[in-house]
Motif scaffolding. Structure first.
Motif, PDB file in Angstrom:
ATOM      1  N   SER A  53     -12.462  -4.077  17.714  1.00 33.50           N
ATOM      2  CA  SER A  53     -13.167  -3.430  18.827  1.00 33.50           C
ATOM      3  C   SER A  53     -13.424  -4.428  19.951  1.00 33.50           C
ATOM      4  CB  SER A  53     -14.491  -2.837  18.350  1.00 33.50           C
ATOM      5  OG  SER A  53     -14.281  -1.763  17.475  1.00 33.50           O
ATOM      6  N   ASP A  54     -13.845  -5.633  19.591  1.00 23.16           N
ATOM      7  CA  ASP A  54     -14.068  -6.672  20.599  1.00 23.16           C
ATOM      8  C   ASP A  54     -12.777  -7.045  21.308  1.00 23.16           C
ATOM      9  OD1 ASP A  54     -16.768  -6.780  20.061  1.00 23.16           O
ATOM     10  OD2 ASP A  54     -16.626  -8.555  18.769  1.00 23.16           O
TER      11      ASP A  54
ATOM     12  N   GLU B  23     -15.494  -3.209   7.764  1.00 22.28           N
ATOM     13  CA  GLU B  23     -16.507  -3.140   8.814  1.00 22.28           C
ATOM     14  C   GLU B  23     -16.353  -4.306   9.792  1.00 22.28           C
ATOM     15  OE1 GLU B  23     -17.369  -3.247   5.510  1.00 22.28           O
ATOM     16  OE2 GLU B  23     -17.851  -1.147   5.167  1.00 22.28           O
ATOM     17  N   PHE B  24     -16.114  -5.506   9.254  1.00 23.20           N
ATOM     18  CA  PHE B  24     -15.934  -6.677  10.103  1.00 23.20           C
ATOM     19  C   PHE B  24     -14.630  -6.592  10.890  1.00 23.20           C
ATOM     20  CE2 PHE B  24     -18.565  -9.107   6.790  1.00 23.20           C
ATOM     21  CZ  PHE B  24     -19.744  -8.808   7.439  1.00 23.20           C
TER      22      PHE B  24
ATOM     23  N   SER C 217     -12.784   2.773  14.995  1.00 18.75           N
ATOM     24  CA  SER C 217     -13.421   3.229  13.767  1.00 18.75           C
ATOM     25  C   SER C 217     -12.707   2.643  12.545  1.00 18.75           C
ATOM     26  CB  SER C 217     -13.410   4.752  13.692  1.00 18.75           C
ATOM     27  OG  SER C 217     -12.097   5.223  13.532  1.00 18.75           O
TER      28      SER C 217
ATOM     29  N   ASP D 283     -15.140  -4.255  13.814  1.00 19.43           N
ATOM     30  CA  ASP D 283     -15.891  -4.931  14.882  1.00 19.43           C
ATOM     31  C   ASP D 283     -15.018  -5.936  15.629  1.00 19.43           C
ATOM     32  OD1 ASP D 283     -18.194  -3.531  14.308  1.00 19.43           O
ATOM     33  OD2 ASP D 283     -19.071  -5.140  13.089  1.00 19.43           O
TER      34      ASP D 283
ATOM     35  N   THR E 282     -14.357   0.981  21.105  1.00 19.06           N
ATOM     36  CA  THR E 282     -14.803   1.165  19.733  1.00 19.06           C
ATOM     37  C   THR E 282     -13.634   1.597  18.853  1.00 19.06           C
ATOM     38  OG1 THR E 282     -16.994   1.804  20.490  1.00 19.06           O
ATOM     39  CG2 THR E 282     -16.405   2.420  18.239  1.00 19.06           C
TER      40      THR E 282
END
Length: 47
Positions: A15-16, A8-9, A23, A12, A21
């Motif tokens: 994505s940044d 999850e991290f 997945s 993120d 985004t």
């Protein structure tokens, strides 16, 4: 570096970096981070 161990991290974080985004299912394809000028590396990223 701890963020790179949790999907999850990592999603993120990437994505940044990519300003879109990403997945969790795409994280498996990201074994490295590419230089902006490295077209061979960048071509491996899903669109």
């Amino acid at each position: 570096m701890m963020a790179l161990f949790k999907q999850e991290f990592m999603a993120d974080f990437v994505s940044d970096l990519l300003e879109r985004t990403v997945s969790i299912s795409e994280i498996e394809t990201l074994g490295i981070l590419c230089d902006a000028d490295d077209t061979n590396c960048l071509s491996q990223l899903p669109e």
